[in-house]
Design a protein around this motif. Structure first.
Motif, PDB file in Angstrom:
ATOM      1  N   ILE A 283       0.644  -1.235   0.022  1.00 12.83           N
ATOM      2  CA  ILE A 283      -0.059  -0.151  -0.238  1.00 12.83           C
ATOM      3  C   ILE A 283       0.867   1.284  -0.116  1.00 12.83           C
ATOM      4  CG2 ILE A 283      -1.681   1.360   1.343  1.00 12.83           C
ATOM      5  CD1 ILE A 283      -2.800  -1.110   0.021  1.00 12.83           C
ATOM      6  N   ALA A 284       2.026   1.322   0.732  1.00 14.43           N
ATOM      7  CA  ALA A 284       2.881   2.501   0.890  1.00 14.43           C
ATOM      8  C   ALA A 284       3.470   2.706  -0.238  1.00 14.43           C
ATOM      9  CB  ALA A 284       3.776   2.234   1.859  1.00 14.43           C
ATOM     10  N   LEU A 285       3.766   1.700  -1.064  1.00 14.81           N
ATOM     11  CA  LEU A 285       4.507   1.573  -2.561  1.00 14.81           C
ATOM     12  C   LEU A 285       3.616   2.322  -3.505  1.00 14.81           C
ATOM     13  CD1 LEU A 285       6.811  -1.439  -2.197  1.00 14.81           C
ATOM     14  CD2 LEU A 285       7.680   0.884  -2.017  1.00 14.81           C
ATOM     15  N   ALA A 286       2.263   2.070  -3.231  1.00 11.78           N
ATOM     16  CA  ALA A 286       1.419   2.305  -4.455  1.00 11.78           C
ATOM     17  C   ALA A 286       0.650   3.642  -4.262  1.00 11.78           C
ATOM     18  CB  ALA A 286       0.139   1.007  -4.109  1.00 11.78           C
ATOM     19  N   ILE A 287       0.980   4.357  -3.415  1.00 12.84           N
ATOM     20  CA  ILE A 287       0.484   5.617  -3.323  1.00 12.84           C
ATOM     21  C   ILE A 287       1.415   6.659  -3.309  1.00 12.84           C
ATOM     22  CG2 ILE A 287      -0.878   7.334  -1.605  1.00 12.84           C
ATOM     23  CD1 ILE A 287      -2.114   4.795  -0.362  1.00 12.84           C
ATOM     24  N   ASP A 288       1.387   7.812  -4.335  1.00 14.15           N
ATOM     25  CA  ASP A 288       2.290   8.572  -4.061  1.00 14.15           C
ATOM     26  C   ASP A 288       1.610   9.997  -3.391  1.00 14.15           C
ATOM     27  OD1 ASP A 288       4.036  10.877  -4.867  1.00 14.15           O
ATOM     28  OD2 ASP A 288       3.794  10.609  -6.945  1.00 14.15           O
ATOM     29  N   PRO A 289       2.174  10.529  -2.067  1.00 10.13           N
ATOM     30  CA  PRO A 289       1.584  11.442  -1.686  1.00 10.13           C
ATOM     31  C   PRO A 289       1.469  12.872  -2.487  1.00 10.13           C
ATOM     32  CG  PRO A 289       2.782  10.190  -0.073  1.00 10.13           C
ATOM     33  CD  PRO A 289       3.051   9.681  -1.506  1.00 10.13           C
ATOM     34  N   ALA A 290       2.669  13.005  -3.137  1.00 11.26           N
ATOM     35  CA  ALA A 290       2.583  14.172  -3.929  1.00 11.26           C
ATOM     36  C   ALA A 290       1.514  14.297  -5.156  1.00 11.26           C
ATOM     37  CB  ALA A 290       4.041  14.333  -4.550  1.00 11.26           C
ATOM     38  N   ASP A 291       1.000  13.076  -5.381  1.00 12.59           N
ATOM     39  CA  ASP A 291      -0.048  13.252  -6.422  1.00 12.59           C
ATOM     40  C   ASP A 291      -1.325  13.793  -5.858  1.00 12.59           C
ATOM     41  OD1 ASP A 291      -0.906  12.441  -9.226  1.00 12.59           O
ATOM     42  OD2 ASP A 291      -1.968  11.245  -8.439  1.00 12.59           O
ATOM     43  N   ILE A 292      -1.624  13.422  -4.497  1.00 13.16           N
ATOM     44  CA  ILE A 292      -2.795  13.869  -3.948  1.00 13.16           C
ATOM     45  C   ILE A 292      -3.133  15.266  -4.115  1.00 13.16           C
ATOM     46  CG2 ILE A 292      -4.159  14.054  -1.785  1.00 13.16           C
ATOM     47  CD1 ILE A 292      -2.821  11.597  -1.026  1.00 13.16           C
ATOM     48  N   PRO A 293      -2.429  16.408  -3.683  1.00  8.98           N
ATOM     49  CA  PRO A 293      -2.530  17.765  -3.992  1.00  8.98           C
ATOM     50  C   PRO A 293      -2.580  18.046  -5.242  1.00  8.98           C
ATOM     51  CG  PRO A 293      -0.564  17.500  -3.062  1.00  8.98           C
ATOM     52  CD  PRO A 293      -1.074  16.282  -2.857  1.00  8.98           C
ATOM     53  N   GLN A 318      15.121   9.030   8.097  1.00  3.11           N
ATOM     54  CA  GLN A 318      13.984   8.049   8.378  1.00  3.11           C
ATOM     55  C   GLN A 318      12.685   8.122   7.732  1.00  3.11           C
ATOM     56  OE1 GLN A 318      15.269   5.261   9.654  1.00  3.11           O
ATOM     57  NE2 GLN A 318      17.164   6.380  10.579  1.00  3.11           N
ATOM     58  N   THR A 319      12.527   7.927   6.516  1.00  7.84           N
ATOM     59  CA  THR A 319      11.303   8.227   5.852  1.00  7.84           C
ATOM     60  C   THR A 319      10.696   7.187   5.197  1.00  7.84           C
ATOM     61  OG1 THR A 319      12.663   8.840   3.664  1.00  7.84           O
ATOM     62  CG2 THR A 319      11.975  10.893   5.344  1.00  7.84           C
ATOM     63  N   GLN A 320       9.479   7.155   4.720  1.00  7.24           N
ATOM     64  CA  GLN A 320       8.693   6.437   4.062  1.00  7.24           C
ATOM     65  C   GLN A 320       9.278   5.771   2.956  1.00  7.24           C
ATOM     66  OE1 GLN A 320       4.400   7.359   6.167  1.00  7.24           O
ATOM     67  NE2 GLN A 320       5.001   8.238   4.117  1.00  7.24           N
ATOM     68  N   GLU A 327       6.841  -2.432  -8.132  1.00  6.29           N
ATOM     69  CA  GLU A 327       7.208  -3.298  -6.737  1.00  6.29           C
ATOM     70  C   GLU A 327       5.880  -3.521  -5.993  1.00  6.29           C
ATOM     71  OE1 GLU A 327       9.196  -5.473  -4.250  1.00  6.29           O
ATOM     72  OE2 GLU A 327       9.791  -4.958  -6.047  1.00  6.29           O
ATOM     73  N   ALA A 328       5.221  -2.635  -6.085  1.00  9.88           N
ATOM     74  CA  ALA A 328       3.820  -2.748  -5.316  1.00  9.88           C
ATOM     75  C   ALA A 328       2.980  -3.837  -5.921  1.00  9.88           C
ATOM     76  CB  ALA A 328       3.044  -1.427  -5.323  1.00  9.88           C
ATOM     77  N   ALA A 462       1.464   7.676   6.259  1.00 15.91           N
ATOM     78  CA  ALA A 462       1.270   9.299   6.330  1.00 15.91           C
ATOM     79  C   ALA A 462       1.169   9.651   4.970  1.00 15.91           C
ATOM     80  CB  ALA A 462       2.005   9.821   7.307  1.00 15.91           C
ATOM     81  N   TYR A 463       0.139  10.295   4.196  1.00 15.36           N
ATOM     82  CA  TYR A 463       0.172  11.015   3.220  1.00 15.36           C
ATOM     83  C   TYR A 463       0.161  12.337   3.157  1.00 15.36           C
ATOM     84  CZ  TYR A 463      -4.715  10.844   4.068  1.00 15.36           C
ATOM     85  OH  TYR A 463      -6.130  11.000   4.530  1.00 15.36           O
TER      86      TYR A 463
END
Length: 495
Positions: A283-293, A318-320, A327-328, A462-463
């Motif tokens: 799930i973490a690999l599948a989501i791009d937080p920068a794409d949300i905004p 120490q980041t996600q 890979e996802a 965290a996104y």
């Protein structure tokens, strides 16, 4: 949890009232106005608590230090094994009864009783309190805690009068009596609460509170909320929406506060599919937080970790994991081949935003993944995840001015508030180290270790970074924040 607040229309510059009155738009009506069943969050109940009670102690978000308010001091001389709370002399509740150590003890004892159903119960369990004299309360936590003052400042800071509590919690919640700058004059359920100046206020000699009356109105539409304040039909509201906070800074006034916590997907690690760490990582690999905004235009600041980049505790090492769709997909396929297809329900509170649907649409583009969104009213949402713990993944948002005590309660293996079922020796060691020291360098290393455990084991993703604060008209002055963004009510003015 961030919900939207709104207000009614109007045209005068202070909600239809004279300059001595302020109209504050709230997220929702109160369940109760006692300190036990109220959430201490700026977008929900804490502005009411600030008006009625005033904090004993508070955390100053400008420097992160714990400071006294109704209290004169809270100190330990033995590394946090025992604490002495000294109260100011001459303080009285709004009904004229004394604000004393016996009142504080009564509140703490009630928080700890299961039948009270206090949402702050975990912070009072095991406390031993002894009244030494009317202005002095001795407190012994169940374990030595050098950061116990932070716990008091955030969860045991509002004190109700024994004269109200003695009549039972239903009466105390409907007709509260505090030592804050205002007292409740009227409450129209589902509509508004009117607070008027407390003539017994302990700072009246300083000309406080500045206002004669505060009206808190409830209607849940964030855009209408903004336009109401801009049109002059109200004076202030709280928001955790970055786009509204930015708009507030440009068109009105806003005082944004960055906090720990952010907007997250939290996984139930005791239930499939997220009892398998590979599912969480996928799930973490599948989501791009920068794409949300970029897609939603909501002003979110993409999160790199549960700790905001502006936090003094943030460790950029120490980041996600960075997004990696290939890979996802590989992990999703691997799990499906083992009969562990990632099918889950995403529990969210209503009136959140387009984010749940966005996340659902993105994840459903992958093979061997299926996401359903379960959107519930906030009360039902809380019952389902916090009491019944009946969920697979939930959307949450947090606002913590300091890691203590929130992160210990949320993530320690022994905590009754560890709702995600994370049992991590590495996290426990980091949380203990952070709790057991007041040395900034030791605490920074401890929470770096916690971040490492978070991004390695991924109990959550965290996104978006956490933002919160008041948005207010240009006629409002005296805005001073404390804790997670709430404003001291005694200093507000409408000019």
């Amino acid at each position: 949890m961030a919900l939207a607040a709104t207000g009614c229309s109007g045209s005068s510059k202070s909600g239809g009232a004279h300059p001595g009155s302020l109209t504050l738009l709230t997220v929702q009506d109160s369940r109760s106005l006692d300190p036990f069943r109220s959430a201490y969050v700026a977008v929900t109940d804490e502005p009411r608590m600030a008006a009625l009670y005033d904090p004993l102690m508070y955390i100053d978000p400008t420097d992160g230090k714990v400071k006294p308010h109704l209290a004169q001091n809270l100190a330990t001389s033995d590394g946090g094994a025992t604490w002495t709370l000294k109260l100011r002399s001459g303080v009285r509740f709004s009904d004229g009864t004394p604000f004393d150590a016996a009142a504080v003890k009564m509140n703490y004892d009630l928080h700890a009783k299961r039948e009270t159903q206090s949402i702050h119960v975990q912070y009072a369990l095991g406390l031993q309190t002894t009244v030494q004299d009317p202005q002095t309360l001795l407190i012994r936590p169940p374990k030595a805690n050098p950061n116990f003052d932070r716990l008091v400042a955030t969860h045991l800071t509002y004190i109700e009068a024994p004269s109200a509590l003695g009549k039972g919690l239903d009466v105390a919640g409907a007709r509260p009596i505090g030592a804050g700058p205002f007292r409740l004059e009227s409450w129209t359920r589902g509509s508004q609460q009117v607070f008027v100046k407390n003539e017994n206020y302990w700072q009246k000699d300083k000309g406080l509170p500045k206002l004669e009356k505060v009206t808190m109105k409830t209607v849940p539409d964030p855009q209408q909320q903004f336009t109401t304040v801009k049109a002059g039909g109200a004076d202030m509201f709280y928001s955790s929406a970055p786009d509204l906070l930015a708009k507030g800074r440009s068109e009105l006034q806003a005082d944004e506060q960055k906090s720990l916590g952010g907007q997250t997907i939290q996984f139930n690690m005791n239930r499939p599919p997220f009892d398998d760490p590979r599912a969480r990582r996928a799930i973490a690999l599948a989501i791009d937080p920068a794409d949300i905004p970029k897609t939603l235009g909501n002003g979110f600041v993409p999160a790199a970790s549960y700790f905001n980049a502006s936090s003094p505790f943030f460790d950029p090492a120490q980041t996600q994991p960075a997004p990696d769709k290939a890979e996802a997909q590989k992990i999703f396929d691997e799990l499906a081949a083992e009969g562990k297809r990632v099918d889950f329900t995403f529990l969210v509170p209503k009136a959140t935003s387009q984010v749940p649907e966005y996340l659902q649409s993105r994840l459903n583009t992958f093979r061997n993944v299926s996401v359903k969104v379960d959107s519930l009213e906030i009360g039902a949402y809380v019952v389902k995840y916090a009491i019944q713990r009946d969920y697979q993944a939930i959307l949450t948002q947090g606002w913590s001015v300091d890691p203590e005590p929130e992160l210990y309660q949320a993530f320690a293996s022994s905590s009754v508030s560890n709702l995600i079922g994370w049992k991590s020796p590495a996290a426990d060691a980091a949380l203990d180290a952070g709790r057991n020291s007041t040395d900034p360098a030791v605490r920074k290393q401890a929470y770096s270790d916690l971040q490492k455990a978070l991004v390695t084991e991924l109990p959550l993703f965290a996104y978006a970074e956490s933002s919160i604060g008041p948005i207010f008209g240009k006629q409002v002055t005296g805005v001073v924040r404390y804790n997670s963004g709430t404003v001291f009510m005694d200093r507000l003015e409408v000019n």
